[in-house]
Design a protein around this motif. Structure first.
Motif, PDB file in Angstrom:
ATOM      1  N   GLY A   1       0.842  -1.119  -0.307  1.00 48.74           N
ATOM      2  CA  GLY A   1       0.332   0.046  -0.019  1.00 48.74           C
ATOM      3  C   GLY A   1       0.654   1.744  -0.371  1.00 48.74           C
ATOM      4  N   MET A   2       1.511   1.218  -0.363  1.00 47.42           N
ATOM      5  CA  MET A   2       2.898   2.421  -0.237  1.00 47.42           C
ATOM      6  C   MET A   2       2.703   3.163  -1.496  1.00 47.42           C
ATOM      7  SD  MET A   2       6.969   1.131   0.790  1.00 47.42           S
ATOM      8  CE  MET A   2       6.628  -0.229  -0.656  1.00 47.42           C
ATOM      9  N   LEU A   3       2.485   4.107  -0.922  1.00 43.97           N
ATOM     10  CA  LEU A   3       2.040   5.286  -2.168  1.00 43.97           C
ATOM     11  C   LEU A   3       3.518   6.390  -1.682  1.00 43.97           C
ATOM     12  CD1 LEU A   3      -1.463   7.077  -0.980  1.00 43.97           C
ATOM     13  CD2 LEU A   3      -0.941   4.851  -2.329  1.00 43.97           C
TER      14      LEU A   3
ATOM     15  N   THR B   1      10.554   7.719  -3.059  1.00 43.68           N
ATOM     16  CA  THR B   1      11.588   6.127  -2.086  1.00 43.68           C
ATOM     17  C   THR B   1      11.803   5.074  -3.356  1.00 43.68           C
ATOM     18  OG1 THR B   1       9.520   6.031  -0.610  1.00 43.68           O
ATOM     19  CG2 THR B   1      11.062   6.916   0.029  1.00 43.68           C
ATOM     20  N   GLU B   2      10.301   5.286  -4.253  1.00 38.48           N
ATOM     21  CA  GLU B   2      10.793   4.675  -5.317  1.00 38.48           C
ATOM     22  C   GLU B   2      11.131   4.700  -6.407  1.00 38.48           C
ATOM     23  OE1 GLU B   2       9.796   0.880  -6.093  1.00 38.48           O
ATOM     24  OE2 GLU B   2       8.404   0.521  -3.537  1.00 38.48           O
ATOM     25  N   ALA B   3      11.643   5.722  -6.933  1.00 37.26           N
ATOM     26  CA  ALA B   3      12.213   6.167  -7.841  1.00 37.26           C
ATOM     27  C   ALA B   3      13.368   6.150  -7.621  1.00 37.26           C
ATOM     28  CB  ALA B   3      12.804   8.331  -8.004  1.00 37.26           C
TER      29      ALA B   3
ATOM     30  N   VAL C   1      14.629  -3.234   2.660  1.00 33.24           N
ATOM     31  CA  VAL C   1      13.485  -3.992   3.019  1.00 33.24           C
ATOM     32  C   VAL C   1      12.206  -2.787   3.995  1.00 33.24           C
ATOM     33  CG1 VAL C   1      14.421  -3.620   6.012  1.00 33.24           C
ATOM     34  CG2 VAL C   1      12.707  -5.736   5.546  1.00 33.24           C
ATOM     35  N   TYR C   2      11.186  -2.930   3.228  1.00 30.41           N
ATOM     36  CA  TYR C   2       9.835  -1.683   4.154  1.00 30.41           C
ATOM     37  C   TYR C   2       9.361  -2.269   5.275  1.00 30.41           C
ATOM     38  CZ  TYR C   2       7.532  -3.749  -0.001  1.00 30.41           C
ATOM     39  OH  TYR C   2       6.205  -4.105  -0.788  1.00 30.41           O
ATOM     40  N   LEU C   3       8.822  -1.411   6.255  1.00 28.98           N
ATOM     41  CA  LEU C   3       7.444  -1.926   6.864  1.00 28.98           C
ATOM     42  C   LEU C   3       6.790  -0.626   6.958  1.00 28.98           C
ATOM     43  CD1 LEU C   3      10.831  -2.226   8.226  1.00 28.98           C
ATOM     44  CD2 LEU C   3       9.546  -2.913  10.231  1.00 28.98           C
TER      45      LEU C   3
ATOM     46  N   GLY D   1       7.785  -6.328   4.447  1.00 24.95           N
ATOM     47  CA  GLY D   1       7.872  -6.818   2.472  1.00 24.95           C
ATOM     48  C   GLY D   1       9.177  -5.979   1.902  1.00 24.95           C
ATOM     49  N   ALA D   2       9.477  -6.339   0.654  1.00 24.79           N
ATOM     50  CA  ALA D   2       9.042  -7.520   0.200  1.00 24.79           C
ATOM     51  C   ALA D   2      10.774  -8.528  -0.925  1.00 24.79           C
ATOM     52  CB  ALA D   2       8.169  -7.606  -0.914  1.00 24.79           C
ATOM     53  N   THR D   3      10.319  -9.217  -1.154  1.00 25.60           N
ATOM     54  CA  THR D   3      11.760  -9.444  -1.891  1.00 25.60           C
ATOM     55  C   THR D   3      11.400  -9.950  -3.206  1.00 25.60           C
ATOM     56  OG1 THR D   3      10.569 -11.743  -2.757  1.00 25.60           O
ATOM     57  CG2 THR D   3      11.023 -12.210  -0.230  1.00 25.60           C
TER      58      THR D   3
ATOM     59  N   TRP E   1       2.566 -11.996  -7.290  1.00 19.99           N
ATOM     60  CA  TRP E   1       3.735 -11.081  -8.999  1.00 19.99           C
ATOM     61  C   TRP E   1       3.019 -10.857  -9.258  1.00 19.99           C
ATOM     62  CZ3 TRP E   1      -0.345 -15.856  -8.596  1.00 19.99           C
ATOM     63  CH2 TRP E   1       0.910 -16.601  -8.120  1.00 19.99           C
ATOM     64  N   ARG E   2       4.604  -9.395  -9.397  1.00 18.94           N
ATOM     65  CA  ARG E   2       3.425  -7.865  -9.521  1.00 18.94           C
ATOM     66  C   ARG E   2       4.322  -8.047 -11.442  1.00 18.94           C
ATOM     67  NH1 ARG E   2       8.235  -7.924  -6.471  1.00 18.94           N
ATOM     68  NH2 ARG E   2       8.228  -6.886  -4.622  1.00 18.94           N
ATOM     69  N   PRO E   3       3.205  -7.225 -11.665  1.00 22.96           N
ATOM     70  CA  PRO E   3       2.775  -7.251 -13.051  1.00 22.96           C
ATOM     71  C   PRO E   3       4.296  -6.347 -14.164  1.00 22.96           C
ATOM     72  CG  PRO E   3       1.150  -5.880 -12.048  1.00 22.96           C
ATOM     73  CD  PRO E   3       1.877  -6.343 -11.217  1.00 22.96           C
TER      74      PRO E   3
ATOM     75  N   HIS F   1       3.825  -3.160 -12.077  1.00 16.44           N
ATOM     76  CA  HIS F   1       5.379  -3.670 -11.347  1.00 16.44           C
ATOM     77  C   HIS F   1       4.839  -2.898  -9.659  1.00 16.44           C
ATOM     78  CE1 HIS F   1       9.316  -3.581 -11.242  1.00 16.44           C
ATOM     79  NE2 HIS F   1       9.155  -4.839 -11.243  1.00 16.44           N
ATOM     80  N   ARG F   2       5.982  -2.130  -9.353  1.00 12.63           N
ATOM     81  CA  ARG F   2       5.362  -2.003  -7.806  1.00 12.63           C
ATOM     82  C   ARG F   2       4.884  -0.911  -7.526  1.00 12.63           C
ATOM     83  NH1 ARG F   2      11.037  -4.256  -6.042  1.00 12.63           N
ATOM     84  NH2 ARG F   2      10.482  -2.403  -4.099  1.00 12.63           N
ATOM     85  N   ASN F   3       4.592  -0.030  -8.852  1.00 11.09           N
ATOM     86  CA  ASN F   3       4.016   0.789  -8.192  1.00 11.09           C
ATOM     87  C   ASN F   3       1.984   0.676  -8.644  1.00 11.09           C
ATOM     88  OD1 ASN F   3       5.489   3.246  -7.819  1.00 11.09           O
ATOM     89  ND2 ASN F   3       6.177   2.380  -9.827  1.00 11.09           N
TER      90      ASN F   3
HETATM   91  N1  GLY Z   1       5.949  -1.777  -3.726  1.00  9.02           N
HETATM   92  C1  GLY Z   1       6.221  -2.633  -3.102  1.00  9.02           C
HETATM   93  C2  GLY Z   1       6.637  -3.931  -3.471  1.00  9.02           C
HETATM   94  O1  GLY Z   1       6.665  -3.943  -5.029  1.00  9.02           O
HETATM   95  O2  GLY Z   1       7.849  -4.524  -3.624  1.00  9.02           O
END
Ligand code: GLY
Length: 400
Positions: free
Chosen positions: A74-76, A80-82, A280-282, A293-295, A336-338, A362-364
């Protein structure tokens, strides 16, 4: 939008796929302006917005919200994902994060379901000297892009989140990166979409139907046919595997994730950390819950939760926030992330007329839910893809 009026009679020409199904007894699953394959966050946001634009919309999914949406932390987190070289994606992510407060308020009002938007910001922390060097490089890149991020000393970092280990070596505060409760968000979208008139058919999508060189609807697992003027492909990592869909550069990127209980008051916002080079994120949510997460694994559709994956996540989380060791481990999950070759989504038209893409997030995925709903519904209702989404059509991969 005009209706195709097409219904299956038992003999289906699947057009460009070259396949032909003859003699199958089918039940008519009806006719709709827009058929959405996939009832995850993305499919539902598109459906909700399209219904608000006056279109009849049918979502087909045998288990809505049990794909990537179920695992999402649920991260927005556009800042930090840039990542280097992903500036176009960053612009889309920033456009979406700006929409989030109004989107959450509208969705909560429409559904009566809180989505748990947390605006306490995000801290990124580094554990050893190499981690802090990586943090500095990230900060320099963020500053170069004009993003707002403040480099903090270890003590200033711990003043913000006292549960952090005294052994951390440095921090970065990103006050504009927030979070929501991904599962509550899915519940809210399902309710709001249905309240707006979206029909949800609890069936597995078996095939994209193609007639006269254009997408004409969906065949469902029971053999019935849903005829549609447009089909939105929102099947996440499985988008490229649906029979009838032209080749798509979407692959599963496995993520293992943990949920812990008993964390009330432990963290006020998201903590992301580099622990000796590992991420890692919490993310706190709900009543004392924490997602860890996450691997990130390229292993196809492997849903195994591994001892090593759980070990690494728990080990790193406890290094960063020692109090994690006292929490109850309530869930482990792999989804699975797309993923796409450039980590950005596939939005809008593709080579097959009538087929609209809303996949590859994907991650977003959670972050991009509002903007995806808006631009894809814009295309469906107005016939033109909003300019913001132009860099994200599938065409970028065919002209390389
Ligand atoms: N946005 C976090 C992840 O894909 O793990």
């Amino acid at each position: 939008m005009t209706d195709t009026g097409t219904t299956d009679t038992g003999t289906t020409d699947t057009g460009t796929t070259g396949a032909r199904t003859t003699g199958a007894r089918t039940t008519d699953a009806g006719t709709t302006d827009v058929a959405v394959a996939g009832g995850g966050l993305i499919g539902l946001a598109v459906a909700w917005r399209a219904a608000q634009r006056g279109l009849s919309v049918t979502v087909v999914d045998d288990a809505p919200g049990t794909g990537a949406s179920e695992a999402a932390a649920g991260m927005l987190a556009p800042v930090t994902e840039a990542a280097y070289g992903e500036e176009a994606l960053l612009r889309l992510c920033l456009a979406s994060v700006q929409r989030w407060p109004a989107f959450a308020a509208e969705l909560e009002a429409a559904s009566g379901t809180p989505v748990g938007l947390r605006t306490a910001g995000t801290l990124v922390v580094g554990f050893d000297a190499d981690d802090v060097a990586a943090l500095d490089a990230l900060h320099a890149y963020q500053c170069e892009l004009g993003l707002v991020a403040e480099r903090l000393t270890p003590s200033a970092t711990r003043r913000r989140e006292p549960a952090l280990t005294p052994r951390l070596r440095g921090g970065l505060a990103v006050d504009g990166d927030h979070s929501v409760d991904g599962r509550a968000l899915h519940r809210a979208l399902l309710t709001a979409a249905q309240a707006a008139g979206v029909r949800v058919v609890p069936q597995r999508v078996a095939e994209l139907l193609v007639a006269d060189g254009r997408a004409a609807g969906l065949r469902l697992a029971d053999g019935s046919v849903l005829a549609a003027s447009a089909v939105v492909l929102a099947l996440g990592a499985r988008s490229g595997g649906l029979p009838g869909v032209p080749p798509l550069p979407v692959r599963p990127v496995k993520g293992q994730i943990l949920r812990l209980a008993g964390a009330a008051g432990l963290l006020s916002g998201t903590v992301r950390a580099l622990v000796r080079g590992r991420h890692v994120y919490l993310v706190p949510y709900g009543e004392g819950r924490l997602v860890v997460g996450a691997t990130t694994e390229d292993r196809g559709f492997d849903a195994t939760v591994t001892a090593g994956g759980v070990h690494d996540l728990l080990h790193d989380a406890m290094e960063v926030v020692p109090g994690v060791s006292e929490l109850e481990l309530v869930e482990t999950l792999a989804r699975w992330r797309p993923g796409t070759p450039d980590n950005a989504p596939l939005l809008g038209p593709c080579g097959l007329p009538g087929l609209v893409l809303a996949t590859g997030h994907h991650r977003n995925g959670v972050l991009l839910t509002p903007v995806t709903g808006d631009v894809v519904a814009g295309l469906l209702a107005d016939g033109a893809l909003p300019e913001l989404a132009a860099p994200f059509t599938a065409e970028r991969f065919t002209h390389r």
